[in-house]
Design an enzyme around this catalytic site. Sequence first.
Site, PDB file in Angstrom:
ATOM      1  N   ALA A  27       0.853  -1.203   0.000  1.00 23.97           N
ATOM      2  CA  ALA A  27       0.000   0.000   0.000  1.00 23.97           C
ATOM      3  C   ALA A  27       0.881   1.242   0.000  1.00 23.97           C
ATOM      4  O   ALA A  27       0.535   2.267   0.579  1.00 23.97           O
ATOM      5  CB  ALA A  27      -0.928  -0.019   1.206  1.00 23.97           C
ATOM      6  N   VAL A  59       2.938   3.262  -5.232  1.00 23.62           N
ATOM      7  CA  VAL A  59       2.371   2.685  -6.450  1.00 23.62           C
ATOM      8  C   VAL A  59       1.081   1.904  -6.144  1.00 23.62           C
ATOM      9  O   VAL A  59       0.061   2.059  -6.823  1.00 23.62           O
ATOM     10  CB  VAL A  59       3.399   1.780  -7.167  1.00 23.62           C
ATOM     11  N   ASP A 110      -0.591  -4.555   3.309  1.00 20.32           N
ATOM     12  CA  ASP A 110       0.799  -4.125   3.513  1.00 20.32           C
ATOM     13  C   ASP A 110       1.307  -4.747   4.813  1.00 20.32           C
ATOM     14  O   ASP A 110       0.505  -5.184   5.643  1.00 20.32           O
ATOM     15  CB  ASP A 110       0.892  -2.588   3.581  1.00 20.32           C
ATOM     16  N   ARG A 166      13.125   1.972  -6.190  1.00 19.55           N
ATOM     17  CA  ARG A 166      14.474   2.324  -6.628  1.00 19.55           C
ATOM     18  C   ARG A 166      14.887   3.664  -6.024  1.00 19.55           C
ATOM     19  O   ARG A 166      14.145   4.634  -6.082  1.00 19.55           O
ATOM     20  CB  ARG A 166      14.465   2.422  -8.161  1.00 19.55           C
ATOM     21  N   ARG A 169      17.389  -0.776 -11.478  1.00 21.15           N
ATOM     22  CA  ARG A 169      16.342  -1.733 -11.119  1.00 21.15           C
ATOM     23  C   ARG A 169      16.970  -3.072 -10.754  1.00 21.15           C
ATOM     24  O   ARG A 169      16.506  -3.790  -9.901  1.00 21.15           O
ATOM     25  CB  ARG A 169      15.387  -1.929 -12.291  1.00 21.15           C
ATOM     26  N   ASN A 195      13.951  -7.629  -3.423  1.00 23.89           N
ATOM     27  CA  ASN A 195      12.585  -7.819  -3.902  1.00 23.89           C
ATOM     28  C   ASN A 195      12.245  -9.259  -4.275  1.00 23.89           C
ATOM     29  O   ASN A 195      11.080  -9.661  -4.208  1.00 23.89           O
ATOM     30  CB  ASN A 195      12.298  -6.865  -5.062  1.00 23.89           C
ATOM     31  N   HIS A 204      11.938  -3.784 -19.185  1.00 24.30           N
ATOM     32  CA  HIS A 204      11.479  -2.554 -18.530  1.00 24.30           C
ATOM     33  C   HIS A 204      12.657  -1.897 -17.803  1.00 24.30           C
ATOM     34  O   HIS A 204      12.589  -1.574 -16.633  1.00 24.30           O
ATOM     35  CB  HIS A 204      10.351  -2.923 -17.551  1.00 24.30           C
TER      36      HIS A 204
HETATM   37  N1  APR Z   1       4.267  -7.716   2.075  1.00 20.05           N
HETATM   38  C1  APR Z   1       3.455  -6.658   1.886  1.00 20.05           C
HETATM   39  N2  APR Z   1       3.907  -5.417   1.709  1.00 20.05           N
HETATM   40  C2  APR Z   1       5.224  -5.225   1.714  1.00 20.05           C
HETATM   41  C3  APR Z   1       6.150  -6.281   1.891  1.00 20.05           C
HETATM   42  C4  APR Z   1       5.602  -7.580   2.088  1.00 20.05           C
HETATM   43  N3  APR Z   1       6.389  -8.629   2.267  1.00 20.05           N
HETATM   44  N4  APR Z   1       7.392  -5.762   1.840  1.00 20.05           N
HETATM   45  C5  APR Z   1       7.271  -4.454   1.628  1.00 20.05           C
HETATM   46  N5  APR Z   1       5.968  -4.114   1.553  1.00 20.05           N
HETATM   47  C6  APR Z   1       5.358  -2.818   1.351  1.00 20.05           C
HETATM   48  C7  APR Z   1       6.061  -1.701   2.107  1.00 20.05           C
HETATM   49  O1  APR Z   1       5.683  -1.671   3.461  1.00 20.05           O
HETATM   50  C8  APR Z   1       5.595  -0.475   1.337  1.00 20.05           C
HETATM   51  O2  APR Z   1       4.428   0.114   1.901  1.00 20.05           O
HETATM   52  O3  APR Z   1       5.468  -2.441  -0.003  1.00 20.05           O
HETATM   53  C9  APR Z   1       5.249  -1.028  -0.048  1.00 20.05           C
HETATM   54  C10 APR Z   1       6.114  -0.446  -1.150  1.00 20.05           C
HETATM   55  O4  APR Z   1       5.765   0.880  -1.268  1.00 20.05           O
HETATM   56  P1  APR Z   1       6.806   2.058  -1.528  1.00 20.05           P
HETATM   57  O5  APR Z   1       7.979   1.890  -0.634  1.00 20.05           O
HETATM   58  O6  APR Z   1       6.059   3.347  -1.514  1.00 20.05           O
HETATM   59  O7  APR Z   1       7.313   1.730  -3.014  1.00 20.05           O
HETATM   60  P2  APR Z   1       6.578   2.107  -4.384  1.00 20.05           P
HETATM   61  O8  APR Z   1       7.066   3.425  -4.860  1.00 20.05           O
HETATM   62  O9  APR Z   1       5.123   1.888  -4.237  1.00 20.05           O
HETATM   63  O10 APR Z   1       7.196   1.002  -5.367  1.00 20.05           O
HETATM   64  C11 APR Z   1       6.840  -0.357  -5.235  1.00 20.05           C
HETATM   65  O11 APR Z   1       6.907  -0.814  -7.588  1.00 20.05           O
HETATM   66  O12 APR Z   1       7.498   0.550  -9.378  1.00 20.05           O
HETATM   67  C12 APR Z   1       7.922  -0.445  -8.482  1.00 20.05           C
HETATM   68  O13 APR Z   1      10.299  -0.002  -8.279  1.00 20.05           O
HETATM   69  C13 APR Z   1       9.073   0.025  -7.621  1.00 20.05           C
HETATM   70  O14 APR Z   1       9.621  -2.160  -6.786  1.00 20.05           O
HETATM   71  C14 APR Z   1       8.992  -0.944  -6.481  1.00 20.05           C
HETATM   72  C15 APR Z   1       7.486  -1.159  -6.347  1.00 20.05           C
END
Ligand code: APR
Length: 313
Positions: free
Chosen positions: A9, A12, A33, A83, A89, A96, A176
């Site tokens: 959450a 993205v 999340d 990133r 990436r 990841n 990508h």
């Molecule tokens: N289970 C659920 N949620 C998780 C887990 C998990 N195991 N690990 C991390 N998260 C959550 C984090 O707590 C965070 O809220 O994933 C979310 C990622 O959000 P952001 O840090 O804001 O990252 P974001 O910009 O959304 O990018 C997410 O999409 O475009 C790609 O490169 C980008 O790999 C990245 C992904």
Amino acid sequence: MSKVTVIGAGNVGATCANAMAHMQFVSEIVLLDIKEGVAEGKALDMMQTAKLYQFNTRITGVTDNYEATAGSDVVVITSGIPRKPGMTREELIGVNAGIVSSVVKNVLSFSPDAVIVIISNPMDTMTYLALKSSGLPKNRVIGMGGILDSSRFTCYLSKAINAPACDIEGMVIGGHGDTTMIPLIRLANYRGTPVCDILDKETADKVVADTMVGGATLTKLLGTSAWYAPGAAGAILVKSIIMDEKRMLPCCAYLEGEYGQKDICIGVPVVLGKNGIEKVVELELDRNEKALFEKSAEAVRKTNSVLHDMKLV
Ligand code: APR
């Protein structure tokens, strides 16, 4: 009744959920999340816009509770670390990969029939990992990258031509990544007129170059990766599946001989319907584009090899 789960959450994931609610094609969205309260808070905040935007989608948020995701038609995976400036990436892979494979396993235990959409980067490799680690049929694991890159491509074209983006067609295929994506400038057109007949070579080359570093440009400006366009692109992909629209969109798909490639997930045009990827479309590429595609596949394979080295596939 249709249900979509979004894992992660963050920027993205939440933007994607918000865009889907506004598009009004899904009855229920679950945001999940691991950060306590974040998904619940964002879901509640979005629900408080339902009256304002007049949508009926029910959005709920949960902390690491997969039971709430049960029976999802589509699951979008955005969990992972974004990133950071200067980070490729590919450097994200170690962190990841662990997150994506465990999330896919959890998701499928409650939604065994779901179509899985991967947004987490490095996306082509994460899609390959999700497919291989789950054993799902190839139509049910799709990576989102090409729709975003194509939207960025048309955005730069629209500026160069000084015409609205909605009147311009442009597709990006291949990996990508900054160096792996292939904006198909030869096929891009402004309502049927090739953009190469409108733009001089220097401008067309600049559009291609800007598109290729589109993500990095935003990462530099924002200090993290972008979210509005990635979220919207994810929503468009999910819509074509839920509504069985059969749209032809560039997505990361598993290839078994198409474009001369095997055992790889990479961006190509596909037809998206209720079964996920219903067809891989083979464009007639010229010699130069074919060579670029081969180079791109080679780079994606190199990243995938990290998965083999880590014994994840
Ligand atoms: N289970 C659920 N949620 C998780 C887990 C998990 N195991 N690990 C991390 N998260 C959550 C984090 O707590 C965070 O809220 O994933 C979310 C990622 O959000 P952001 O840090 O804001 O990252 P974001 O910009 O959304 O990018 C997410 O999409 O475009 C790609 O490169 C980008 O790999 C990245 C992904």
